[in-house]
Design an enzyme around this catalytic site. Structure first.
Site: not given
Length: 319
Positions: A136, A234
């Site tokens: 990301e 994450s």
């Protein structure tokens, strides 16, 4: 006369709600499934569509081929870009090759891309709060010219950062961070640079926030916290950290029931269970089933937040 077998010890399993799939993950998986249905196999997927090995394995069995670079994809087969977002250069390369591509980027990640681009166009130096190397972060930094975005990973970096122009700054964040850690970094930046541009709404997504809040509500009253999710997820890793900080004596990240060591639960009266935003519910039920093999389990669902968010598929798959 033989003795009766000992009754299994009692154990309360408190299930966090909400847990598991978020709207962005659900949409991304549907994009791959719909692309396979429309175009047939193989369909190439740049990077893991979401960070869960069970999801990736199931889609691979359906005909998805996971690759890390666009160069590994043939021109004549569709390619799906993962939920984490991709650098602008990847989209441009796919267009230049005349490829059929479907973008499964989570709309909340796309929002961050738009914010970063808007701040850059306004002449502000853009700071990205996030973790180096996460897809990301790579995708968000790749929305702007190389070297333009400054990555801030820690409170110390926020304290020591020297801007190009203190009155021409803005920040955006990765969507899957620890809410509390990020708040500390933001507070540092805003105290040093009162004019810093901020997101219209927090960039940390609703699902990350809700799952962390649910864990906080359970952590102090459990003996063990189990977080179901893959190690490269994450938001799942953050749930372990949040749980420990909120008072869980022990917390473990497990992919599935096979990773669960029942010795962790010896002497426990209460176990809290949650799942990261890319972990399917069947993995949660598998863990409860494994615990039930050794304990007399009472399951309680705890949490009030209801999630009703949903995202449409790309227009190309709706025609």
């Amino acid at each position: 006369m033989s003795a009766e077998p000992a009754a299994p010890p009692a154990l309360i399993v408190r299930l966090a709600a909400p847990r598991g799939f978020c709207a962005g993950v659900d949409r991304a998986i549907q994009v791959v499934e719909a692309t396979l249905e429309r175009f047939g196999a193989p369909v190439f997927v740049r990077h893991e569509i979401v960070h869960n090995r069970h999801v990736v394995s199931r889609l691979r069995d359906l005909g998805a081929v996971f690759v890390e670079t666009l160069e590994e994809c043939p021109d004549d087969r569709p390619v799906v870009f993962s939920a984490h977002g991709s650098p602008r250069s990847v989209t441009e390369a796919a267009q230049a090759r005349g490829m059929t591509y479907l973008d499964a980027t989570c709309p909340l990640v796309s929002k961050v891309h738009v914010e970063a681009t808007r701040h850059h166009a306004a002449g502000r130096q853009v700071l990205l709060i996030g973790h180096a190397g996460h897809p990301e972060v790579v995708g968000t930094m790749g929305q702007l010219p190389e070297g333009t975005v400054v990555l801030i990973e820690t409170l110390e970096q926020a304290r020591d950062f020297i801007p190009r122009a203190p009155d021409a700054l803005a920040y955006v964040t990765q969507t899957t961070l620890s809410v509390d850690d990020t708040a500390e970094i933001v507070e540092m930046l805003r105290s040093r640079f009162p004019a810093i541009g901020t997101p219209h709404r927090d960039d940390i997504c609703y699902a990350t926030t809700n799952r962390q809040d649910a864990v906080k509500s359970l952590a102090g009253a459990c003996d063990v916290l189990l977080v179901i999710g893959s190690a490269n997820s994450s938001n799942s890793v953050r749930l372990v950290e949040v749980g420990l900080r909120a008072g869980a004596p022990k917390a473990f990240l497990i992919d599935d029931a096979g990773d669960l060591d029942l010795a962790w639960l010896e002497g426990a009266a209460t176990v809290a269970v949650t799942a990261g935003a890319s972990a399917p519910e069947d993995l949660v039920q598998g863990v409860i089933s494994r615990i039930s093999d050794a304990f007399a389990v009472t399951v309680e669902e705890v949490g009030a937040a209801r999630e009703t968010v949903s995202f449409k598929l790309p227009r190309a798959l709706l025609a």
